[in-house]
Design a protein around this motif. Structure first.
Motif, PDB file in Angstrom:
ATOM      1  N   ARG A 122       0.810  -1.225   0.000  1.00 19.89           N
ATOM      2  CA  ARG A 122       0.000   0.000   0.000  1.00 19.89           C
ATOM      3  C   ARG A 122       0.840   1.271   0.000  1.00 19.89           C
ATOM      4  NH1 ARG A 122      -5.692  -1.054   2.276  1.00 19.89           N
ATOM      5  NH2 ARG A 122      -5.697  -3.300   2.184  1.00 19.89           N
ATOM      6  N   SER A 123       1.929   1.265   0.721  1.00 17.21           N
ATOM      7  CA  SER A 123       2.737   2.483   0.802  1.00 17.21           C
ATOM      8  C   SER A 123       3.834   2.533  -0.259  1.00 17.21           C
ATOM      9  CB  SER A 123       3.362   2.604   2.191  1.00 17.21           C
ATOM     10  OG  SER A 123       4.196   1.492   2.433  1.00 17.21           O
ATOM     11  N   GLU A 124       4.012   1.443  -0.998  1.00 14.53           N
ATOM     12  CA  GLU A 124       5.068   1.380  -2.013  1.00 14.53           C
ATOM     13  C   GLU A 124       4.505   0.879  -3.341  1.00 14.53           C
ATOM     14  OE1 GLU A 124       7.594  -1.395  -0.126  1.00 14.53           O
ATOM     15  OE2 GLU A 124       8.373   0.031   1.317  1.00 14.53           O
ATOM     16  N   GLU A 125       3.402   1.463  -3.767  1.00 17.38           N
ATOM     17  CA  GLU A 125       2.715   0.963  -4.954  1.00 17.38           C
ATOM     18  C   GLU A 125       3.553   1.068  -6.221  1.00 17.38           C
ATOM     19  OE1 GLU A 125      -1.023   2.970  -5.086  1.00 17.38           O
ATOM     20  OE2 GLU A 125      -1.943   1.589  -3.664  1.00 17.38           O
TER      21      GLU A 125
END
Length: 193
Positions: A122-125
């Motif tokens: 989610r934070s490193e899409e």
């Protein structure tokens, strides 16, 4: 986690290569004529598009793991049929059924893997999707690289091998992800009390 998912990304690219080259070239063109390849591809594309639309909605009622296993079973069934079947232009329906099942499976791979990568990272899409596309492209390059040197049976064997390795890796990541999600839900419930 990304190491396990690399194999499924490579399977997806091999699966797409097999659908386009192995199935169409070696089966449709030789047995039924090159002028029918487009019709079979239309069937593949229509089923792929329709199933892509429904795959995301189906997840509300059936687990993603179940949908992925159905797609894997579809790919495996098509591969087994391609192993055993002697294609003939006398039975054109078989070409369309195989293309349809392949399109159904491909739709699941394309929709569910992309959404799974989004949920995992989610934070490193950007890095996640780049990684997915990298390994998909490596799979394409490898499949096209060996396609002129290997017979159809060898290509199908490689496809089945990567399917199994990819599904095992996907299952491991999915189970770890789901257990982590359960832990996070319990943790949030404890902190809210």
């Amino acid at each position: 986690m990304s190491r396990n998912s690399e194999y499924l990304g490579r399977h997806v690219s091999r699966e797409q290569h097999a659908a386009s080259c192995v199935s169409m070239e070696a089966y449709v063109a030789c047995a039924w004529g090159t002028y029918h390849v487009g019709l079979v591809f239309i069937c593949f594309g229509v089923v792929n598009a329709v199933m892509s639309f429904f795959a995301g909605r189906l997840v509300k009622y059936v687990s993603t793991l179940t949908i992925v296993f159905v797609a894997a079973a579809g790919n495996l069934c098509v591969c087994v049929v391609l192993y055993l079947w002697e294609p003939s232009g006398d039975r054109p329906l078989v070409f369309f059924v195989l293309a349809g099942v392949w399109g159904l499976s491909d739709a699941v791979w394309q929709t569910q893997l992309n959404s799974f990568y989004g949920a995992l990272f989610r934070s490193e899409e950007e890095a996640a999707y780049s990684n997915y596309r990298l390994w998909e492209s490596v799979g394409f390059a490898m499949a096209f690289g060996y396609s002129t040197f290997l017979c159809v049976v060898s290509k199908l064997s490689i496809l089945i091998l990567f399917l199994f390795v990819g599904i095992v890796g996907y299952t491991a990541v999915e189970i770890r992800f789901q257990s982590g999600q359960t832990f996070l839900r319990h943790f949030k419930n404890l902190t809210l009390k």
